[in-house]
Scaffold this active site. Structure first.
Site, PDB file in Angstrom:
ATOM      1  N   ASP A 427      32.742   6.225 -25.780  1.00 30.60           N
ATOM      2  CA  ASP A 427      32.789   6.625 -24.384  1.00 30.60           C
ATOM      3  C   ASP A 427      33.714   5.645 -23.661  1.00 30.60           C
ATOM      4  O   ASP A 427      34.074   4.594 -24.209  1.00 30.60           O
ATOM      5  CB  ASP A 427      31.362   6.565 -23.808  1.00 30.60           C
ATOM      6  CG  ASP A 427      31.325   6.907 -22.334  1.00 30.60           C
ATOM      7  OD1 ASP A 427      32.045   7.837 -21.921  1.00 30.60           O
ATOM      8  OD2 ASP A 427      30.585   6.244 -21.593  1.00 30.60           O
ATOM      9  N   ASP A 875      27.055   4.443 -23.211  1.00 28.65           N
ATOM     10  CA  ASP A 875      26.044   3.763 -22.405  1.00 28.65           C
ATOM     11  C   ASP A 875      25.277   4.693 -21.481  1.00 28.65           C
ATOM     12  O   ASP A 875      24.398   4.234 -20.746  1.00 28.65           O
ATOM     13  CB  ASP A 875      26.713   2.682 -21.551  1.00 28.65           C
ATOM     14  CG  ASP A 875      27.613   3.271 -20.466  1.00 28.65           C
ATOM     15  OD1 ASP A 875      27.653   2.740 -19.357  1.00 28.65           O
ATOM     16  OD2 ASP A 875      28.274   4.300 -20.744  1.00 28.65           O
ATOM     17  N   ASP A 879      26.025  10.443 -23.386  1.00 33.88           N
ATOM     18  CA  ASP A 879      26.492  10.024 -24.707  1.00 33.88           C
ATOM     19  C   ASP A 879      25.430  10.197 -25.787  1.00 33.88           C
ATOM     20  O   ASP A 879      25.701   9.944 -26.967  1.00 33.88           O
ATOM     21  CB  ASP A 879      26.918   8.548 -24.673  1.00 33.88           C
ATOM     22  CG  ASP A 879      27.995   8.280 -23.637  1.00 33.88           C
ATOM     23  OD1 ASP A 879      28.939   9.092 -23.569  1.00 33.88           O
ATOM     24  OD2 ASP A 879      27.890   7.283 -22.904  1.00 33.88           O
TER      25      ASP A 879
END
Length: 1193
Positions: A427, A875, A879
C-alpha cells in the site's frame, strides 16, 4: 471555531460543480431489478414488510474459528499433515498384537503433538475474537420508540434505524446521511480505513432531509429507500429515497460507509442501509485463510518419499521373512530351524502359513520402521517457531519509539517464508508515507526558494559522489546551502520550509515583493479549508479536503498571510503589507469556487478584493497550466519550468500558481453563462459546466510554483534499495489518484525520470464519449478492447526494446502505471496472463485507485503466476484483503487503526523495519528451519535404517534392535534439544552482515538450502551413516571377547553399543552443521549425550521386569570394557569423516553465498565481486548490480 459559526456556512452555495446536485443517472432505472432489489423502511421498525425482509444484524466476525467448528476445523488442519495421519493409523493398529511395542508409546506423543498445536491455534484466534468483541460492543445513539436517542451497541443495530454519530467517531454501518450540525447538511468524512486516502471527503445530505436535525423533527419521519444489493464497490452507490410521496435519487455523495470517521462536524443523523457483512468494507474482506509455508508443504512431499521407503523396506523384509519361514519345513517334513520351535509357533511365525505370516509381518514392519517418520518433527518446529517469534517481538532494532510499538509476530507458522519473499505488494498511504504533506520549496518570479532537504534529495546527493548530472549538482547545492540554515523554531506540521530570504517578513526586501505577495495570497485564498481556533491558546488549525491544501494554507500563514475566518461569502486574512511593512486585515468576497477534479487538474476561486477588483486565483498541474498563460504572463515560464523539473526529479509534488484580473462586464457575462450551465437539467450538464469554467481559466499570469513533499516514512528509499539488492520486486497498490501515486513512485526511487512509463487508462476521448451516451454494453466492449490493445502495445514496446539492445537489461527501464477501472478489465475476461506478462517485465508496477478487492485479486494473480512467495504490506482496513491473500501479510500499526494489524501475520511500526524483518530474521528463520528439517530427517533415517540392517541380520524376525524405552526416548530426550537450539540460535552470518550484503537473501528466494538436491543429500548421508554405524559396530565386536572374563557380545550389549554410536554421531553431526555456537548449543549437544549415559545408568538399575534388556547392562558390561569406548570413538570418527570432507570441498570450490561472506569475514577483507568467486555467483551479482544501476539512474 464555534458551532454556530459553522452552521452559517452553506457549502452548497460556495461550490460550483456537481458534487451536491441530485440527478437521475442511467443506473437508477435499474432500481427494483436484479442486483438492485434492496428495500429499507426508514425509522419504521414495526412495519410488517420491514420485519419480513429479515436483513442480517450488524455483528461482524474476522475470526478463523467459531465455538462450533473449532474442533473439527482444527483437527482437519492438523491432519492435513500426512505424518499425523500415518501416526493416527499406527496408534490405532498399535492396540493389536501386531505391534512391536506398547500402544501408549505411540498414542501419547500423537495426542500431545496435536493438542499442543490446537491450543496454539486457539490462543491466536482468541486474540482476533477479542478485537471483534471490542468493535461489536462500541456504543452508538439510536432513535428509539419513545422518540429519544438511547445508547446501544453496534451489534444491535438493524436496517432502517436512525442513529446519531458524533465528531471523531466511526460509522457503525453504511448510512444514508440525513442531516448534520451544519445547516445545509454537509459533513467531513475521513476514509483512510477504506481507500487509504488521508484527505477529508465532503458528503452532503439531500436538501429535503436537512431539516431533520432534532428528536422532534424525526418523530414523524418515515421514508423508503430502494437501492442496490450489497456489493464491494466503494466508489459507487445507486438508489432512491421516497419521502412524502416524492422520489429523490441517491448517489455515493449521500452515503457514509462503515469504518470511515466523522471529522470536523459536531454530529450527523443517518439511516442504516447496510449492516454487518453486507457493508461495503466487509464485502471487500475475505475469510481468514489457512496459510501454510512452502517449506511445510514440501515437508509433506518428503514424508511421502519416506512413506514410500518405509513401505519398500517393509515389503522387502516381509518377502525375505516369508521365504525364510517357509523354508523352516524341509521337503521331508523336518524343521530346519528347530531351535525356534516352528511346530509350536503362533500364526505370526507358522511355516505352514508362511504367506499369512508374511502379510502380518508387513504390518509389524510398518510400525517397527516408523522411526523413519519423525513424529516429533512437527511439535519441535512449532516450539522453534514460537521461540523465533519471541526473538522477533523483542528485537529492539524494530521497536518504533514514537508510537511505542514493537514488531509483533501474530502467527509463527510463516517465519521461514519471510526468508523466501520474491515479490512485495505494498500500500502507499501510511505504509510508504507518514500521512502528511510538507511545504518545502517554491519558485516565485523565476527565483527558487527553500533550503529544506527532502529524503529523496539526500539520497540523490549521496549517490552523486561523482555527481556530474544536473540533478545531482542541484541536490548537492541545496545540501551545502542547508548547512548554513539554522532552524531554531519548533517543527510545524505541514511546513518544512527554510529560507531566510523570505521568512520572518524578509520577502519585502526581495526583487519582486509584489509577485511574492500575490503568490502567497493565492495560497491563502484558493482552497476550501476551514479554520478552527483553539479558544485557550488562540492558535488556528485547519481542516482541509486534502493534505496538500492544508500545507499551502499553513505555508501562507507562516510567511505572513494568515487565513483566519471563513463565512458563506467572505474569506478573511491577516496580511503582511509589503509597502507599509506591517500586518493588516483584509476581507475578500468569495464569488465562486471552481473545484479540483482529476480531469481538470486545477482549482480556481473568484474573489472580489476590498479595492473592488475581481480576481481569478488558480493553481493546478503544469501539464494544463502553462498552456493557459497569456502572452504577457509568461515572463518567468522558462525558469519556473526548469525549477518544476528539478522538484519533480527530487520526488516533490508541484503545482503552478497563477492569477488574472477580471473586468466587471466580463465577469457578469460569464457568471450568467456559468449559472445557466449549473442549473441545466440536460444530460450534458457536467460538460457545460466544465466548458464554462475552462472559458474563464484562460489568459493567466504566472506567479510561480509550489513543491510539497508527500513525506516518506524515515528510511523508506534506503529500505527499498536494500530489498531490490536482495532480488525482491516491489509493486505498489494504492487507492490514491494516479498523480499522487506517481509522485510517491518518484520519491521512493521506484520511478525515475529516464524510465519509460507505460500508462494503461480508460481516459481516452472514445471511452468518455461512450460513457456520456450511456450504452453500457458498448462501453464494456470498447473498454475491454482498449485495455487489450494497450497491454499488447506495452508488451511489444518492451520486446522491441530488448531486441534493439540485444540484452534483457533494458526491460528494467519500464514502469507500468494502471488505474482502477483499467485494472478491473485487466484482471478478467482472459487478460490476466497478458497483463501479468507485461507487469513482470517492468521494473516497477503501480496500481492506482485500486479497491480492496482489486488489491486482493492482484495479489492472488502474482502469487499464482510466479509460484513464489508474495508478501503484502499495508496499514488500513482497505488492505485487509491483500494481506490475507498473500503468502505473508504484514500490517503497519500506524494512524489508520488496527484493522490491518489484526488481519496480518506480522506487524511492524514502520516500513523501514521490513528490511530487518526479511533480510535478518527472514534469512535466519529460513536457514534454521531448512537445516532443522534436513537434520531431523537425517537423524531419523540414520537411526531407523539401523533397525532395518539389524532385521536383515536377524532374518527379518520383527525383533527390534533396541529396548522399547531407548526408541521412545530417542526423539524426545537424546536428539531433540540440539535441533531446537539449531532452529532458534544458529546464525550463518551476523545481523549486520545480513543487511550489509543483501544478496545473501537470494539463498531463500532460490531455495538453495531446501532444494531437492540438498534434501536427498541429507537423506543419503543418513543411509550411509546407518550403514557405517551398523557394520562397523557389528564387525568390531562379534566373534571376540568383549569383557575381561571372556564373554562375547550378546543382543543387549550390541543394542547399547549401536545406540551409543548413533547418539554420538547425530549430535556430533549437529556440531559440525552449526555456524554460530553459544553456551546453549554446547549445553544441549553434549548434555544430550550425557543424558543418554545417565538414563542408561538409572534405567539399568530398575527391576528386570521394567528395564528388561537394559538391566545393569551399562554398569556390568559396557562401562568396564575398553572396547565399548574405543569402538564408539572409532565409529563416530569414521561416520563423520565423509561429511567433513564434503563440506571442506564444497565451501572452498562450490561456495554458497554465506560461505563467501564467512570466508571474507575470517580473512578480514571486504567483499567485492572478483574472479575468486564462482562464475555462477559472479553472474548473478553482476546482473543484480546492473539492475540496481538502472533503477538508480
Amino acid at each position: 471555531m464555534p458551532e454556530g459559526g459553522r452552521k452559517r456556512i452553506h457549502f452548497s452555495k460556495i461550490y460550483s460543480f456537481s458534487c451536491f446536485k441530485s440527478s437521475y443517472r442511467d443506473g437508477h432505472s435499474q432500481i427494483g431489478q436484479k442486483g438492485y432489489s434492496r428495500v429499507v423502511y426508514c425509522n419504521d421498525p414495526d412495519n410488517i414488510e420491514a420485519i419480513q425482509l429479515n436483513y442480517g444484524g450488524n455483528y461482524v466476525s474476522t475470526t478463523k474459528y467459531t465455538a462450533f467448528n473449532f474442533i473439527p476445523k482444527s483437527l482437519f488442519e492438523q491432519f492435513r499433515r500426512v505424518a499425523n495421519i500415518y501416526f493416527l493409523v499406527v496408534a490405532c493398529v498399535s492396540f493389536s498384537p501386531l505391534a512391536p511395542y506398547t500402544a501408549s508409546s505411540i498414542a501419547a506423543p500423537l495426542v500431545a503433538v496435536i493438542g499442543a498445536t490446537m491450543a496454539k491455534e486457539a490462543v491466536e484466534d482468541w486474540r482476533r475474537r477479542k478485537q471483534d468483541i471490542e468493535a461489536n460492543n462500541r456504543k452508538v445513539q439510536v432513535y428509539g420508540r419513545n422518540h429519544t436517542f438511547v445508547g446501544t451497541r453496534w451489534k444491535k443495530l438493524r436496517v432502517g434505524d436512525v442513529i446519531k454519530v458524533y465528531k471523531d467517531e466511526y460509522f457503525p454501518s453504511d448510512l444514508l446521511l440525513l442531516s448534520s450540525s451544519y445547516g445545509d447538511g454537509v459533513c467531513y468524512v475521513e476514509t483512510m480505513n477504506l481507500d487509504g486516502e488521508t484527505n477529508l471527503k465532503l458528503k452532503h445530505a439531500l436538501e429535503v432531509t436537512t431539516s431533520l436535525n432534532d428528536e422532534k423533527s424525526l418523530q414523524k419521519f418515515r421514508a423508503m429507500v430502494k437501492c442496490e444489493d450489497p456489493n464491494e464497490n466503494l466508489y459507487s452507490f445507486i438508489g432512491t429515497l421516497k419521502y412524502e410521496g416524492v422520489e429523490y435519487p441517491l448517489s455515493l455523495q449521500r452515503i457514509l460507509l462503515r469504518d470511515s470517521k466523522l471529522r470536523n462536524t459536531e454530529y450527523i443523523y443517518g439511516v442504516v442501509i447496510f449492516t454487518g457483512q453486507d457493508t461495503k468494507v466487509m464485502q471487500n474482506s475475505i475469510d481468514p485463510p489457512s496459510k501454510r509455508s512452502k517449506i511445510e508443504r514440501k515437508m509433506d512431499e518428503i514424508i511421502y518419499i519416506l512413506f514410500s521407503a518405509l513401505i519398500l523396506i517393509s515389503f522387502i523384509g516381509s518377502l525375505f521373512f516369508g521365504v525364510n519361514t517357509q523354508k523352516d519345513i524341509s521337503s521331508d517334513g523336518n524343521y530346519i530351524r528347530w531351535y525356534l520351535h516352528p511346530d509350536d509357533s503362533t500364526v505370526f511365525f507358522d511355516p505352514r502359513r508362511a504367506g499369512l505370516a508374511s502379510i502380518l509381518h508387513f504390518l509389524t514392519a510398518l510400525m517397527l520402521y516408523g522411526y523413519l517418520i519423525p513424529i516429533s518433527l512437527y511439535v519441535s518446529i512449532e516450539v522453534v517457531k514460537v521461540l523465533q517469534s519471541i526473538f522477533i517481538n523483542q528485537d529492539q532494532e524494530m521497536y518504533f519509539e514514537e508510537s511505542d510499538r514493537p514488531a509483533h509476530a501474530r502467527t509463527s507458522n510463516l517465519n521461514e517464508e519471510l526468508g523466501q519473499v520474491d515479490t512485495i505488494l505494498s500500500d502507499k498511504t501510511g505504509t510508504l508515507t507518514c500521512n502528511s504533506m510538507e511545504f518545502v520549496k517554491c519558485s516565485i518570479g523565476g527565483i527558487p526558494y527553500g533550503r529544506g532537504i527532502t529524503e529523496v534529495e539526500k539520497a540523490l546527493a549521496r549517490r552523486a559522489k561523482d555527481g556530474e548530472s544536473k540533478t545531482d549538482a542541484y541536490s548537492s547545492d541545496f545540501l551545502s546551502q542547508s548547512s548554513d540554515a539554522v532552524d531554531s523554531q519548533k517543527p510545524i506540521k505541514g511546513f518544512n520550509f527554510k529560507d531566510e530570504r523570505i521568512m520572518n517578513g524578509q520577502w519585502i526586501n526581495e526583487p519582486h515583493p509584489d509577485i511574492i505577495e500575490k503568490f502567497f495570497r493565492v495560497l491563502a485564498i484558493c482552497h476550501t479549508a476551514i479554520p478552527d481556533e483553539d479558544k485557550a491558546s488562540g492558535e488556528i488549525s485547519y481542516e482541509a479536503e486534502s493534505p496538500d491544501e492544508a500545507a499551502f494554507v499553513i505555508a501562507a500563514r507562516e510567511l505572513g498571510f494568515e487565513f483566519f475566518s471563513r463565512t458563506q461569502t467572505n474569506i478573511s486574512l491577516h496580511e503582511l503589507n509589503h509597502e507599509r511593512g506591517k500586518k493588516v486585515d483584509r476581507v475578500y468576497q468569495l464569488l465562486h469556487v471552481l473545484e479540483f477534479s482529476s480531469s481538470r487538474k486545477r482549482m480556481s476561486v473568484i474573489v472580489r478584493s476590498e479595492e473592488n477588483i475581481i480576481l481569478l486565483l488558480c493553481k493546478g498541474a503544469d501539464s494544463v497550466m502553462f498552456e493557459r498563460l497569456s502572452q504577457h504572463g509568461r515572463e518567468f515560464e522558462a525558469e519556473t519550468n526548469d525549477h518544476i523539473k528539478r522538484y519533480s526529479e527530487a520526488g516533490l509534488r508541484t503545482l503552478v500558481i497563477t492569477y488574472r484580473e477580471l473586468g466587471e462586464e466580463e465577469y457578469n457575462l460569464w457568471d450568467k453563462e456559468f449559472s445557466k450551465a449549473k442549473t441545466s437539467l440536460a444530460a450534458d450538464r457536467d460538460t457545460l459546466v466544465d466548458a464554462a469554467a475552462d472559458k474563464m481559466e484562460r489568459d493567466l499570469i504566472l506567479l510561480g510554483a509550489t513543491a510539497v513533499e508527500d513525506k516518506l516514512q524515515k528510511g523508506v528509499p534506503e529500505c527499498i534499495e536494500k530489498l531490490a539488492k536482495a532480488g525482491i520486486k516491489l509493486w505498489v497498490l494504492t487507492g490514491d489518484k494516479m498523480e499522487t501515486a506517481v509522485n510517491i513512485g518518484y520519491a521512493c526511487s521506484l520511478l525515475r525520470q529516464d524510465m519509460k512509463q507505460i500508462v494503461i487508462t480508460l481516459d481516452s476521448s472514445d471511452i468518455l464519449s461512450l460513457e456520456k451516451q450511456g450504452d453500457k454494453e458498448a462501453l464494456a466492449k470498447a473498454s475491454h478492447e482498449s485495455i487489450e490493445k494497450q497491454i499488447e502495445e506495452g508488451i511489444l514496446q518492451i520486446k522491441s526494446s530488448k531486441e534493439s539492445s540485444g540484452t534483457e537489461k533494458e526491460s528494467f527501464s519500464f514502469g507500468l502505471i494502471i488505474d482502477g477501472r483499467s485494472l478491473e478489465y485487466s484482471l478478467g475476461n482472459g487478460l490476466e496472463k497478458s497483463f501479468f506478462k507485461l507487469a513482470s517485465n517492468c521494473a516497477t508496477v503501480i496500481c492506482c485507485r485500486s479497491s480492496p478487492k482489486q488489491k486482493a485479486r492482484v495479489t492472488k494473480l502474482v502469487k499464482l503466476e510466479t509460484g513464489k512467495t508474495t508478501l503484502s504490506i499495508g496499514d488500513g482496513a482497505n488492505d485487509v484483503g491483500m494481506l490475507q491473500e498473500a503468502d505473508i501479510g504484514v500490517g503497519i500499526s500506524g494512524a489508520e487503526g488496527m484493522q490491518a494489524v489484526m488481519a496480518s501475520d506480522y506487524s511492524i511500526g514502520q516500513f523501514r523495519f521490513l528490511e530487518r524483518l526479511l533480510l535478518v530474521h527472514g534469512h535466519w528463520c529460513y536457514r534454521r528451519i531448512s537445516m532443522m528439517i534436513c537434520y531431523f530427517f537425517y537423524k531419523n533415517i540414520a537411526f531407523g535404517f539401523t533397525l532395518f540392517w539389524f532385521e536383515a541380520y536377524a532374518s527379518f524376525s520383527g525383533q527390534a534392535a533396541y529396548n522399547d524405552w531407548y526408541m521412545s526416548c530417542y526423539n524426545v530426550f537424546f536428539t531433540s534439544l540440539p535441533v531446537i537450539a539449531l532452529g532458534v540460535f544458529d546464525q550463518d552470518v551476523s545481523a549486520k552482515l545480513c543487511q550489509k550484503h543483501p544478496f545473501l537473501y537470494l539463498e531463500g528466494v532460490e531455495n538453495t538450502l531446501f532444494s531437492w538436491t540438498r534434501i536427498i543429500g541429507w537423506m543419503l548421508n543418513g543411509v550411509i551413516s546407518s550403514l557405517l554405524i551398523f557394520f562397523l559396530t557389528t564387525n568390531s565386536v562379534l566373534n571376540q571377547a568383549f569383557t575381561k572374563d571372556g564373554q562375547v557380545v550378546d543382543f543387549e550389549i550390541l543394542g547399547v553399543i549401536m545406540y551409543t554410536c548413533a547418539i554420538w554421531v547425530v549430535n556430533c553431526q549437529m556440531a559440525l552443521s552449526i555456524n554460530y555456537f553459544t553456551w546453549i548449543q554446547h549445553f544441549f549437544i553434549w548434555g544430550s549425550i550425557v543424558i543418554w549415559y545417565v538414563f542408561l545408568l538409572i534405567y539399568g538399575y530398575m527391576s528386570p521386569t521394567t528395564s528388561t534388556t537394559a538391566y545393569r547392562v551399562f554398569v556390568e558390561a559396557c562401562a568396564p570394557s575398553a572396547s565399548y569406548w574405543l569402538i564408539t570413538l572409532f565409529v563416530v570418527i569414521c561416520v563423520l569423516i565423509p561429511y567433513f570432507c564434503y563440506r571442506a570441498f564444497q565451501s572452498r570450490f562450490l561456495p554458497m553465498y554465506h560461505d563467501i561472506i564467512q570466508r571474507k569475514q575470517v580473512e578480514g577483507t571486504e567483499f567485492e565481486i572478483s574472479d575468486e568467486l564462482p562464475k555462477q555467483v559472479q553472474g548473478k551479482l553482476i546482473n543484480m548490480r546492473e539492475r540496481l544501476k538502472q533503477r538508480e539512474g
